[in-house]
Structure formats: C-alpha cells, structure tokens
Design a protein around this motif. Structure first.
Motif, PDB file in Angstrom:
ATOM      1  N   ILE A 342      14.789   6.131   5.770  1.00  0.00           N
ATOM      2  CA  ILE A 342      15.056   7.262   6.660  1.00  0.00           C
ATOM      3  C   ILE A 342      13.821   7.609   7.480  1.00  0.00           C
ATOM      4  CG2 ILE A 342      15.558   9.745   6.696  1.00  0.00           C
ATOM      5  CD1 ILE A 342      17.415   9.211   4.241  1.00  0.00           C
ATOM      6  N   PHE A 343      12.656   7.577   6.855  1.00  0.00           N
ATOM      7  CA  PHE A 343      11.416   7.837   7.588  1.00  0.00           C
ATOM      8  C   PHE A 343      11.054   6.684   8.524  1.00  0.00           C
ATOM      9  CE2 PHE A 343      10.453  10.960   4.155  1.00  0.00           C
ATOM     10  CZ  PHE A 343      10.032  12.018   4.950  1.00  0.00           C
ATOM     11  N   ALA A 344      11.637   5.520   8.278  1.00  0.00           N
ATOM     12  CA  ALA A 344      11.392   4.320   9.091  1.00  0.00           C
ATOM     13  C   ALA A 344       9.900   3.979   9.087  1.00  0.00           C
ATOM     14  CB  ALA A 344      11.944   4.500  10.494  1.00  0.00           C
ATOM     15  N   GLY A 345       9.301   3.741  10.256  1.00  0.00           N
ATOM     16  CA  GLY A 345       7.896   3.334  10.292  1.00  0.00           C
ATOM     17  C   GLY A 345       6.969   4.319   9.624  1.00  0.00           C
ATOM     18  N   ARG A 346       7.282   5.604   9.741  1.00  0.00           N
ATOM     19  CA  ARG A 346       6.462   6.622   9.081  1.00  0.00           C
ATOM     20  C   ARG A 346       6.495   6.466   7.559  1.00  0.00           C
ATOM     21  NH1 ARG A 346       8.818   8.734  13.532  1.00  0.00           N
ATOM     22  NH2 ARG A 346       7.685  10.222  14.871  1.00  0.00           N
ATOM     23  N   GLY A 347       7.618   5.982   7.067  1.00  0.00           N
ATOM     24  CA  GLY A 347       7.771   5.815   5.626  1.00  0.00           C
ATOM     25  C   GLY A 347       6.935   4.702   5.048  1.00  0.00           C
ATOM     26  N   TYR A 348       6.286   3.929   5.934  1.00  0.00           N
ATOM     27  CA  TYR A 348       5.435   2.833   5.476  1.00  0.00           C
ATOM     28  C   TYR A 348       3.959   3.215   5.545  1.00  0.00           C
ATOM     29  CZ  TYR A 348       5.568  -2.078   4.075  1.00  0.00           C
ATOM     30  OH  TYR A 348       5.520  -3.241   3.347  1.00  0.00           O
ATOM     31  N   ARG A 350       0.690   5.304   4.215  1.00  0.00           N
ATOM     32  CA  ARG A 350       0.236   5.826   2.929  1.00  0.00           C
ATOM     33  C   ARG A 350       0.175   7.346   2.895  1.00  0.00           C
ATOM     34  NH1 ARG A 350      -5.192   2.880   1.408  1.00  0.00           N
ATOM     35  NH2 ARG A 350      -5.058   4.295  -0.380  1.00  0.00           N
ATOM     36  N   GLU A 351       0.077   7.965   4.051  1.00  0.00           N
ATOM     37  CA  GLU A 351       0.060   9.420   4.106  1.00  0.00           C
ATOM     38  C   GLU A 351       1.443  10.023   3.893  1.00  0.00           C
ATOM     39  OE1 GLU A 351       0.378  10.395   8.843  1.00  0.00           O
ATOM     40  OE2 GLU A 351      -1.438   9.369   8.141  1.00  0.00           O
ATOM     41  N   ASN A 352       2.464   9.179   3.825  1.00  0.00           N
ATOM     42  CA  ASN A 352       3.833   9.647   3.663  1.00  0.00           C
ATOM     43  C   ASN A 352       4.229   9.650   2.186  1.00  0.00           C
ATOM     44  OD1 ASN A 352       6.916   9.194   3.507  1.00  0.00           O
ATOM     45  ND2 ASN A 352       6.605   9.829   5.627  1.00  0.00           N
ATOM     46  N   VAL A 353       4.864  10.719   1.759  1.00  0.00           N
ATOM     47  CA  VAL A 353       5.219  10.864   0.348  1.00  0.00           C
ATOM     48  C   VAL A 353       6.170   9.761  -0.111  1.00  0.00           C
ATOM     49  CG1 VAL A 353       7.148  12.432   0.841  1.00  0.00           C
ATOM     50  CG2 VAL A 353       6.028  12.498  -1.400  1.00  0.00           C
ATOM     51  N   ALA A 354       7.069   9.309   0.771  1.00  0.00           N
ATOM     52  CA  ALA A 354       8.027   8.276   0.372  1.00  0.00           C
ATOM     53  C   ALA A 354       7.325   6.959   0.085  1.00  0.00           C
ATOM     54  CB  ALA A 354       9.085   8.093   1.460  1.00  0.00           C
ATOM     55  N   GLU A 355       6.303   6.623   0.883  1.00  0.00           N
ATOM     56  CA  GLU A 355       5.552   5.389   0.647  1.00  0.00           C
ATOM     57  C   GLU A 355       4.868   5.434  -0.710  1.00  0.00           C
ATOM     58  OE1 GLU A 355       2.205   2.650   0.447  1.00  0.00           O
ATOM     59  OE2 GLU A 355       2.128   4.842   0.394  1.00  0.00           O
ATOM     60  N   ARG A 356       4.255   6.573  -1.021  1.00  0.00           N
ATOM     61  CA  ARG A 356       3.544   6.678  -2.304  1.00  0.00           C
ATOM     62  C   ARG A 356       4.513   6.628  -3.476  1.00  0.00           C
ATOM     63  NH1 ARG A 356       1.167  10.681   0.742  1.00  0.00           N
ATOM     64  NH2 ARG A 356       2.020  12.375  -0.536  1.00  0.00           N
ATOM     65  N   PHE A 357       5.621   7.330  -3.366  1.00  0.00           N
ATOM     66  CA  PHE A 357       6.595   7.303  -4.457  1.00  0.00           C
ATOM     67  C   PHE A 357       7.225   5.927  -4.619  1.00  0.00           C
ATOM     68  CE2 PHE A 357       7.325  12.086  -4.816  1.00  0.00           C
ATOM     69  CZ  PHE A 357       6.920  12.136  -6.134  1.00  0.00           C
ATOM     70  N   LEU A 358       7.411   5.209  -3.509  1.00  0.00           N
ATOM     71  CA  LEU A 358       7.976   3.868  -3.625  1.00  0.00           C
ATOM     72  C   LEU A 358       7.108   2.999  -4.531  1.00  0.00           C
ATOM     73  CD1 LEU A 358      10.306   2.054  -2.502  1.00  0.00           C
ATOM     74  CD2 LEU A 358       8.654   1.215  -0.838  1.00  0.00           C
TER      75      LEU A 358
END
Length: 395
Positions: A342-348, A350-358
C-alpha cells in the motif's frame, strides 16, 4: 466466548499504549539509523516508566511484590508493546511466574527480585548450532564436580547477551543418576570460560545482539541449579515457551494494529488520478484482509490467555499457545507485506514503519519454535487428546 476486560485492565492497556506511542515510537527512526541505539537519557527514562507501569511485575505473585495479573489482562496490556519497532519495547526485564515455583528463596532474593526492579538482566542460552526448535537435540553438558557443575558447549542466538548480567543456560547432565537429562542454570555472564565466538549481524536493527557463546570449563555453583534437582530443566523450559509464544502472539497483534492504522491513514491521503487510493477496491481488499487477520489473531490469542486463567491442563495449554503463535505470527507477516504494498515505494524505505516491520516480524515465525514445530505440537495434541482436548468442545 466473551473476553470482557475489567475497567482496571482497560486502563492499564491504555496506559501502556500511551507509553509506547508517545515515548517509544518517536525514537524508531533514530534507532534504525544508529544500530538500535537511542540517547542514554531517553533509554533511562523509558526504563523508569516501564517500572512505573509495572511491566516487569505483571506475572509475579503478590507475595513477592508482584501484580499477579490474570493472563488475559497481561496479554491485553502487552499487546501495545508490539506497536513499536527496533526492539525499543525491550526496555524492561520480565520476571515470569514459573520462576517463583522453580527458584530457591536464595535465587529469588539474589536474582529474580533485582530483575523485577530493573537491576538485573537475563539472557537465555538454549539454542545450539544443531539444536533449535527441538531443544532435546542440545549437546552442551553439565558435569558435577564437588560443589560445582562444569559447563561445556556452544550456544547460538543468545538474545540480549551483550546487555545481560546473568545467563540462563540449558545443558544435559553428563554422568550421575540424571545422566542425559536436562538442567537449567543461572550463570554469571562474565564467568571465566565464557567467550564470544562472534556476533552475527541480523535482519533487524536492535541494540540487543544475538552472539554465539562458547562455554569451556565454566564452573557454576550447585546452588545455581534451577529447580533444586537434576533433570527438572525441561519442565521449566516448557513453561517459558508457553509464555513466550503467547506474548509473541500478543505483540504480533499490536504490530498488526499499528500497520493497519498507518496504512489506512496513508491510503486516505494518497491521491492518484484525483482519487484517494483508499477508494480503490484492491486497496480496500488488502485493508479488509488485514483487519480480518488482526481480529482472528486477537481472538485466538485472548482465548489462549483465558484458558490459562480457567486452569486448563498444561498439555492443552501448550497446544493453545502454539495455535496463538502460529496464527498471529503468520498473519502479522501477511499484514506487513500488504502494508508495504500500500505504501508502494515509500514502503521500501527504512524510515517507513512497514519496511521495518516486514523485517522484524519475520523472526516471529522462527524463534521460540518455528511455525512448523507449532504445527507438529498442534497435530500431536489432536492425535493424543482429540479435537475437544486440543481446542475445546464446540457448541
């Protein structure tokens, strides 16, 4: 089945969530970009606040100064800790109820109570290169020598060993009437004969490391044997596993809740073609599936906690905790993956919570027993005790 929380339990849960959201979460990105470290004064404040909330004393009997909370209340209060990344929720040690059954009065006074006060930190040294989810495969040994045991072996993934004062080491007795049986020992983390083989880098960014430790002729006083007799170690390890699996499930629920909130807020504000992506049905489907994963996981986890409070037999509880960990950890991985999408490029980033949780949630399908081991435990319960004996009677 109803899972009604008292007003006091709801207030405690809300207080833990405020602590996590206002004190811990603001330091996530700083920790991510600095090997898990945050300013010393912030860490000191977090530790003090965790003490004020009673987090280290949730499972401690009242006669020892604990809160002795029902397990359901504990699960509900621990769930919000899962909302934060980078191990920032690990700002307090936790004394567990089984310790007060297993440990001698001297051990409780010298080690467990200081841990309750945040003065002593433990690390578990159980896993080995050839022994992971099946603990019985360990080859580390404990040999009696007068008023000491001599420990030899190598332990892997000793989580928090770099910060620990005391290690809980599991080994098999070599010789004597309990030859081949398991023992648990309190070992000074700085005892002669303990060396760090290496400290591997892991997927997540925590200040808590997971080194490989070698034990060569480490002398441990007989008084440091947990349980008071040789051969009692596995019973306490199982108690530890039951609690850890249940609390992993609870924290996974907290992580899913945070991810859904963050992804939903982003989807409402992200405009493509003049329309928020939250109005696109495929995005809605991902959010809906994530809500179902969270709700299902929470209900299974809370039911397992309520079963503890009802006094269900230990073998059935073991299966319930395995079900909770399996369901919640697998679901959390799916929710994290959808959030990144859902966040797309932002989700990749490291500052994004989804990337860290992944990255961080992936280990919940491995440690304290892999998903495959949980499935074997559940199937074993089914074959031995039937469906009702595994998940309770229907109707």
């Amino acid at each position: 089945m109803s899972f009604a929380l008292s007003e006091v339990a709801l207030e405690r849960q809300a207080a833990v969530r405020r602590f996590v959201d206002t004190e811990l979460i603001p330091f996530e990105v700083e920790a991510e970009l600095n090997d898990g470290e945050i300013p010393a004064e912030a860490l000191k404040r977090h530790k003090a606040m965790a003490q004020e909330l009673g987090l280290p004393r949730f499972d401690v009997p009242a006669e020892h100064g604990g809160l002795a909370l029902p397990i359901l209340d504990q699960v509900a209060a621990i769930e919000p800790v899962g909302r934060v990344t980078n191990g920032l929720g690990w700002c307090y040690p936790e004394a567990q109820g089984w310790m007060f059954e297993a440990c001698s009065p001297a051990q409780i006074e010298a080690l467990i109570k200081p841990m309750m006060r945040g003065e002593c930190y433990f690390a578990y040294a159980i896993t080995e290169e050839g022994a992971g989810s099946d603990v019985d495969d360990i080859v580390a040994t404990a040999r009696r020598d007068g008023d000491h045991y001599v420990l030899d072996g190598e332990k892997w993934h000793v989580t928090s060993a770099n910060l620990a004062d005391v290690l809980l080491v599991q080994a098999k007795f070599a010789g004597g009437p309990a030859d081949g049986a398991h023992g648990l020992f309190f070992v000074d983390a700085r005892a002669p004969g303990i060396t760090t083989v290496r400290t591997p880098a892991y997927t997540h960014t925590y200040r808590h490391h997971h080194p490989i430790l070698r034990f060569e002729g480490v002398r441990v006083p007989v008084a440091n044997l947990i349980g008071g007799r040789e051969g009692a170690g596995m019973a306490f390890t199982y108690a530890w596993f039951r609690r850890e699996r249940l609390m992993i499930a609870a924290r996974c629920c907290g992580a899913m809740e945070r991810l859904i909130e963050e992804a939903t807020a982003f989807a409402k504000g992200r405009i493509i073609g003049g329309v928020p992506i939250a109005e696109r049905q495929l995005v809605q489907a991902m959010l809906a599936d994530s809500v179902v994963d969270l709700h299902t996981s929470r209900m299974v986890t809370w039911e397992a906690a309520a079963a503890h409070d009802r006094g269900l037999d230990l073998k059935s509880l073991h299966a319930r905790c395995s079900i909770a960990k399996l369901v919640a950890s697998e679901a959390a991985g799916r929710v994290a993956d959808r959030a990144v999408q859902i966040f797309a490029g932002r989700g990749y980033m490291r500052e994004n919570v989804a990337e860290r949780f992944l990255r961080e949630l992936r280990v919940d399908r491995i440690w304290e027993g892999t998903s495959e081991i949980q499935r074997l435990i559940i199937a074993g319960g089914l074959l031995k005790r039937g469906l009702a004996g595994t998940i309770g009677a229907g109707g």
